[in-house]
Design a protein around this motif. Structure first.
Motif, PDB file in Angstrom:
ATOM      1  N   PHE A  71       0.791  -1.300   0.046  1.00  0.00           N
ATOM      2  CA  PHE A  71      -0.030   0.037   0.076  1.00  0.00           C
ATOM      3  C   PHE A  71       0.789   1.326  -0.094  1.00  0.00           C
ATOM      4  O   PHE A  71       2.061   1.114   0.475  1.00  0.00           O
ATOM      5  N   ASP A  72       0.362   2.341  -0.224  1.00  0.00           N
ATOM      6  CA  ASP A  72       1.209   3.543  -0.234  1.00  0.00           C
ATOM      7  C   ASP A  72       0.949   4.298   0.978  1.00  0.00           C
ATOM      8  O   ASP A  72       0.041   5.095   1.049  1.00  0.00           O
ATOM      9  N   VAL A  73       2.047   3.904   1.857  1.00  0.00           N
ATOM     10  CA  VAL A  73       1.985   4.593   2.968  1.00  0.00           C
ATOM     11  C   VAL A  73       3.293   5.683   2.944  1.00  0.00           C
ATOM     12  O   VAL A  73       4.430   5.411   3.195  1.00  0.00           O
ATOM     13  N   THR A  88       5.296  -0.948   1.840  1.00  0.00           N
ATOM     14  CA  THR A  88       4.937   0.464   1.424  1.00  0.00           C
ATOM     15  C   THR A  88       5.562   0.834   0.132  1.00  0.00           C
ATOM     16  O   THR A  88       6.912   0.484   0.164  1.00  0.00           O
ATOM     17  N   PHE A  89       4.791   1.624  -0.769  1.00  0.00           N
ATOM     18  CA  PHE A  89       5.489   1.869  -1.991  1.00  0.00           C
ATOM     19  C   PHE A  89       6.081   3.324  -1.648  1.00  0.00           C
ATOM     20  O   PHE A  89       5.625   4.502  -2.090  1.00  0.00           O
ATOM     21  N   ALA A  90       7.353   3.062  -0.922  1.00  0.00           N
ATOM     22  CA  ALA A  90       7.672   4.467  -0.187  1.00  0.00           C
ATOM     23  C   ALA A  90       9.112   4.049   0.243  1.00  0.00           C
ATOM     24  O   ALA A  90       9.360   2.891   0.590  1.00  0.00           O
ATOM     25  N   GLY A 108       3.719  17.855 -10.575  1.00  0.00           N
ATOM     26  CA  GLY A 108       2.766  17.446  -9.339  1.00  0.00           C
ATOM     27  C   GLY A 108       3.475  16.673  -8.309  1.00  0.00           C
ATOM     28  O   GLY A 108       3.428  16.828  -6.949  1.00  0.00           O
ATOM     29  N   ARG A 109       4.325  15.933  -8.688  1.00  0.00           N
ATOM     30  CA  ARG A 109       4.762  14.764  -7.896  1.00  0.00           C
ATOM     31  C   ARG A 109       6.054  15.434  -6.879  1.00  0.00           C
ATOM     32  O   ARG A 109       6.607  14.844  -6.135  1.00  0.00           O
ATOM     33  N   SER A 110       6.508  16.633  -7.062  1.00  0.00           N
ATOM     34  CA  SER A 110       7.423  17.213  -6.133  1.00  0.00           C
ATOM     35  C   SER A 110       6.915  17.049  -4.796  1.00  0.00           C
ATOM     36  O   SER A 110       7.804  16.831  -3.742  1.00  0.00           O
ATOM     37  N   ALA A 161      12.165   1.772  -2.586  1.00  0.00           N
ATOM     38  CA  ALA A 161      12.605   3.188  -2.954  1.00  0.00           C
ATOM     39  C   ALA A 161      12.086   3.316  -4.542  1.00  0.00           C
ATOM     40  O   ALA A 161      12.341   2.477  -5.601  1.00  0.00           O
ATOM     41  N   LYS A 162      11.593   4.514  -4.684  1.00  0.00           N
ATOM     42  CA  LYS A 162      10.860   4.761  -5.962  1.00  0.00           C
ATOM     43  C   LYS A 162      11.144   6.335  -6.292  1.00  0.00           C
ATOM     44  O   LYS A 162      11.458   7.165  -5.376  1.00  0.00           O
ATOM     45  N   HIS A 163      11.088   6.641  -7.491  1.00  0.00           N
ATOM     46  CA  HIS A 163      10.667   5.910  -8.884  1.00  0.00           C
ATOM     47  C   HIS A 163      12.124   5.951  -9.474  1.00  0.00           C
ATOM     48  O   HIS A 163      12.559   6.911  -9.912  1.00  0.00           O
ATOM     49  N   ALA A 204      10.675   4.002 -12.623  1.00  0.00           N
ATOM     50  CA  ALA A 204       9.735   5.055 -12.906  1.00  0.00           C
ATOM     51  C   ALA A 204       8.922   4.759 -14.219  1.00  0.00           C
ATOM     52  O   ALA A 204       9.418   4.164 -14.966  1.00  0.00           O
ATOM     53  N   PHE A 205       7.940   5.518 -14.494  1.00  0.00           N
ATOM     54  CA  PHE A 205       7.151   5.391 -15.674  1.00  0.00           C
ATOM     55  C   PHE A 205       7.690   5.888 -17.063  1.00  0.00           C
ATOM     56  O   PHE A 205       7.454   5.540 -17.873  1.00  0.00           O
ATOM     57  N   ASN A 206       8.706   6.693 -16.647  1.00  0.00           N
ATOM     58  CA  ASN A 206       9.281   7.639 -17.866  1.00  0.00           C
ATOM     59  C   ASN A 206      10.109   7.082 -18.525  1.00  0.00           C
ATOM     60  O   ASN A 206      10.875   5.995 -18.010  1.00  0.00           O
ATOM     61  N   SER A 211       7.295  -3.386 -10.747  1.00  0.00           N
ATOM     62  CA  SER A 211       7.056  -2.297 -11.540  1.00  0.00           C
ATOM     63  C   SER A 211       6.098  -1.039 -11.083  1.00  0.00           C
ATOM     64  O   SER A 211       5.349  -1.545 -10.234  1.00  0.00           O
ATOM     65  N   ASP A 212       5.990  -0.101 -11.811  1.00  0.00           N
ATOM     66  CA  ASP A 212       4.779   0.619 -11.215  1.00  0.00           C
ATOM     67  C   ASP A 212       3.621   0.325 -12.094  1.00  0.00           C
ATOM     68  O   ASP A 212       3.776  -0.656 -12.922  1.00  0.00           O
ATOM     69  N   TYR A 213       2.518   1.073 -11.750  1.00  0.00           N
ATOM     70  CA  TYR A 213       1.200   0.430 -11.954  1.00  0.00           C
ATOM     71  C   TYR A 213       1.037   0.448 -13.547  1.00  0.00           C
ATOM     72  O   TYR A 213       1.005   1.445 -14.155  1.00  0.00           O
ATOM     73  N   ASN A 214       0.953  -0.778 -14.001  1.00  0.00           N
ATOM     74  CA  ASN A 214       0.801  -1.073 -15.373  1.00  0.00           C
ATOM     75  C   ASN A 214       1.708  -0.537 -16.440  1.00  0.00           C
ATOM     76  O   ASN A 214       1.619  -0.723 -17.524  1.00  0.00           O
TER      77      ASN A 214
HETATM   78  C1  GLC Z   1       0.945   4.854  -8.705  1.00  0.00           C
HETATM   79  C2  GLC Z   1       2.474   5.475  -8.483  1.00  0.00           C
HETATM   80  C3  GLC Z   1       3.198   5.030  -7.525  1.00  0.00           C
HETATM   81  C4  GLC Z   1       2.343   4.188  -6.530  1.00  0.00           C
HETATM   82  C5  GLC Z   1       1.580   2.924  -7.420  1.00  0.00           C
HETATM   83  C6  GLC Z   1       0.786   2.146  -6.462  1.00  0.00           C
HETATM   84  O1  GLC Z   1       1.000   5.011 -10.148  1.00  0.00           O
HETATM   85  O2  GLC Z   1       3.107   6.023  -9.431  1.00  0.00           O
HETATM   86  O3  GLC Z   1       4.169   5.929  -6.876  1.00  0.00           O
HETATM   87  O4  GLC Z   1       3.257   3.507  -5.734  1.00  0.00           O
HETATM   88  O5  GLC Z   1       0.843   3.570  -8.487  1.00  0.00           O
HETATM   89  O6  GLC Z   1      -0.295   2.836  -5.841  1.00  0.00           O
END
Ligand code: GLC
Length: 715
Positions: A80-82, A124-126, A138-140, A177-179, A224-226, A256-259
């Protein structure tokens, strides 16, 4: 044979690919939603990991399907994104960075881990470690600001805080550790856009935080997505396999990131999911989040010889090893069902309040209107962020009850029992109506002071929230100027509170308001934290971790710039400057006022000549000439004035803090190992070069405010 090897050898290919698949449980929507009930696949063993499942009941329900009904009984990994708290929200990461206090960064992560693990979360995705120098992005808000050295310190603290001493502990979270990497410099600040920067900048600016996270033992990394110079990070073998796994020897999980694996098709580097899956697996990505690419694409990738079963096994092994390190095989229900005593929750709220107060950056305090005078009997609290508790959580709200956050209005009313608090919204955060402005403005006449609460909605920063206009949204400026004009006519002080996930471009507000506080998004205790500063219960001490531009045309604007061959000279036309704006920011990195009045003096640096194996001791005296106690932060920068490559005018190498009573004097001592003065030479190999290096110490990244000395490096 070990348990894990026995499992791998017993698994069918679909079961192996299940361990490499993470799908959503639907608690939150954090990407292009495609929520299907994973129950059947979990029982079939073809889904082995979930995200966005929160709460013991739901977690245990899913876990039971895996460990009691599936063939091989492999426990689920649940993430989860904590990001900055779970049920109790701390300030958003950009705000918390303003504390410049690694111990507290770790502490809030530890508290968040306790809460999230009690809800059954194991990953956690952090921390998000993207260095950002473009506030259009926006992600700053999710990251640690503009500086790589600071991002590395933040990384270490957060990894240790989330993971604790033992990953198998019931309150430990696997950190991600992301992204990875260089997501911050997306073209034109537009989220998900291409990134094309030099290899030097990738290594000097965007990789150090990830190296620090790996050194701190981070369990996982998220690409990262980019794309980076045309190579999507999700398929970037050079950086994922060669640098992260090879050079850093990272043996954890890459999720991976989402999709993102599926999106390799949109990037134009994969014709279909088979090719996308093969690219990602060959680059070293272990878990496919939400693309279903591994389950659908890898069987044919194996048939076509694009990948081998051995590679799949290697990824499965890393995932199973992480589950084992998390203690999930011993006890899949280890996380969850731990009740939190009321006293513990109260302590955590108190911590959130304390951190919130320290995250506030006082940008201006003209004629010391703050802290509020004791003589104030009627206070006007106005603006669209005055009574907006749900906005205080910022763009990653965790599992918090947004309506339970303390608003500015509630916090001030609770802290000023003898004061009549008047309120008017004036305008919406974003919208065209000015219908209520007149009535709101008239309230000024009935108050002794005005608190003006302005800024962004929580959803205006974070993911998929880039902005091209970086001022106040909607009609807030018109409203604010009407209030400011009226208040000035009535000689009433105006304190502007700015809520945002980025440094806003508001020079007009800074000029007209008497005081301006950057309040970011402070989390559950926002209103109380703000009241603590505004009433003088505590002195502000936050320092901005990002540069505040005067105009969007200056972006990207950050302190770590190289000198250029024609450094700005107002007397020489042919130098690096603008026709229509100064080079200087509105506020430099590190800026932040306190209720004290600090002066630095007597900078001492020893030894003057130093070898790489030695350390440099930097000492500076600090005096509080003010009438109130406060805490000062002192920054240590270096500038290598002559080297084999052009070096940044300022490089952040350390910071120290000192709390002083009025008229008290103290000394800050910083130790700088000379090896920290290594840099990437002309071929990007790390070098330690002899010669002179400036040592600069001061309150922010403004060279005019820094005390200067120098050392001589010897080989
Ligand atoms: C989102 C975000 C990523 C997040 C992930 C799971 O697209 O880019 O930071 O952790 O999906 O929710």
């Amino acid at each position: 044979m070990s348990r894990l090897e026995s499992l791998i050898s017993a698994m069918t290919l679909p079961e192996k690919l299940g361990q490499l698949t993470m799908t959503t449980g639907g608690y939150a929507v954090t990407g292009p939603a495609r929520v299907e009930d994973p129950s059947g696949a979990i029982i079939a063993g073809t889904i082995g990991n979930l995200l966005n499942v929160v709460g013991t009941d739901d977690v245990f329900k899913m876990q039971r399907l895996a460990v009691e009904e599936s063939r091989l009984r492999v426990p689920l990994l649940i993430g989860f994104d904590v990001i900055h708290g779970h049920r109790t929200l701390f300030p958003v990461p950009l705000a918390e960075t303003a504390l410049f206090d690694a111990a507290t960064w770790a502490l809030s992560a530890r508290e968040a881990a306790i809460e999230a693990s009690a809800d059954g979360v194991a990953m956690t995705f952090a921390p998000m470690l993207d260095v950002s120098r473009d506030p259009r992005w926006g992600r700053s808000v999710e990251g640690p600001g503009e500086d790589p050295w600071l991002a590395a310190r933040f990384a270490e603290a957060k990894v240790r805080g989330f993971q604790g001493a033992d990953l198998a502990a019931r309150d430990a979270l696997a950190a991600v550790a992301k992204h990875f990497c260089a997501y911050g410099p997306v073209t034109a600040g537009r989220d998900y856009a291409s990134v094309d920067i030099s290899e030097r900048t990738v290594h000097e600016v965007h990789l150090p935080a990830f190296a620090a996270a790996v050194a701190a033992g981070v369990a996982a990394v998220m690409p990262a997505f980019n794309d980076l110079a045309g190579v999507p990070m999700t398929a970037n073998a050079a950086l994922l396999r060669n640098w992260l796994r090879g050079h850093l020897r990272f043996d954890g999980v890459i999720v991976s990131d989402y999709n993102a694996i599926g999106e390799l098709i949109h990037h134009g580097v994969a014709a279909d999911l088979t090719e996308a899956a093969a690219l990602a697996l060959n680059a070293g990505v272990d878990i496919d989040m939400m693309a279903n690419a591994y389950r659908q694409g890898l069987p044919s990738a194996v048939d076509r010889g694009l990948v081998s079963v051995a590679q799949i096994d290697a990824s499965v092994r890393r995932v199973l090893l992480l589950k084992e390190r998390l203690g999930l095989f011993e006890d899949p229900y280890r996380r969850g069902a731990t009740s939190q005593a009321a006293a513990t929750l109260a302590q955590r709220r108190a911590l959130a309040r304390a951190i919130g107060g320290r995250a506030i950056v006082m940008l201006k305090n003209g004629s010391s209107v703050l802290p509020l005078a004791d003589s104030i009997r009627r206070l006007c609290v106005m603006g669209p962020l005055a009574d907006a508790p749900a906005e205080m959580g910022g763009p990653w709200p965790g599992a918090a009850d947004a309506d339970a956050h303390v608003s500015v209005l509630a916090g001030l009313a609770a802290s000023l029992p003898g004061v009549e608090v008047l309120h008017a919204r004036g305008v919406a955060i974003d919208g065209e109506s000015m219908a209520d402005v007149g009535a709101a403005v008239e309230l000024c006449a009935h108050a002794d002071a005005v608190v003006l609460c302005l800024g962004e909605a929580a959803a205006m920063s974070g993911e998929a929230a880039s902005r091209t206009e970086l001022g106040l949204p909607g009609k807030q400026r018109a409203f604010a100027e009407a209030v400011l004009d009226r208040a000035r006519a009535l000689a009433k002080p105006v304190i502007a509170l700015l809520f945002s996930g980025r440094p806003l471009i508001v020079p007009w507000l800074v000029e007209k308001a008497d005081a301006v506080l950057a309040c970011w998004f402070l989390g559950s205790e926002a209103g109380n934290a703000i009241a603590d500063v505004v009433t003088g219960r505590i002195s502000p001490s936050g320092r901005t971790p990002v540069t505040w531009a005067r105009t969007a045309g200056q972006i990207p604007l950050f302190f770590g710039q190289r000198p250029s061959g024609r450094p700005a000279d107002p007397k020489d036309r042919f130098t690096s400057k603008y026709l229509d704006a100064p080079n200087e920011p509105l506020f430099p990195f590190g800026h932040g006022l306190t209720y004290g009045n600090f002066t630095l003096s007597n900078l001492r640096v020893a030894p003057q000549q130093v070898r790489e194996s030695e350390s440099i001791e930097v000492r500076v005296d600090v005096t509080n000439d003010g009438a109130r106690a406060a805490e000062e932060t002192v920054f240590l920068f270096t500038h290598d004035t002559l080297a084999s490559i052009s070096r940044e005018l300022l490089e952040l190498k350390g910071f120290g803090k000192i709390a002083l009573e009025p008229r008290q004097k103290g000394t800050v001592t910083l130790i700088l190992p000379a090896t920290e003065l290594r840099f990437l030479g002309i071929d990007l190999a790390s070098v330690f070069e002899p010669g002179e290096v400036e040592i600069l110490v001061g309150p922010c990244a403004d060279r005019l405010q820094l005390l200067k000395s120098r050392v001589h490096l010897l080989i």
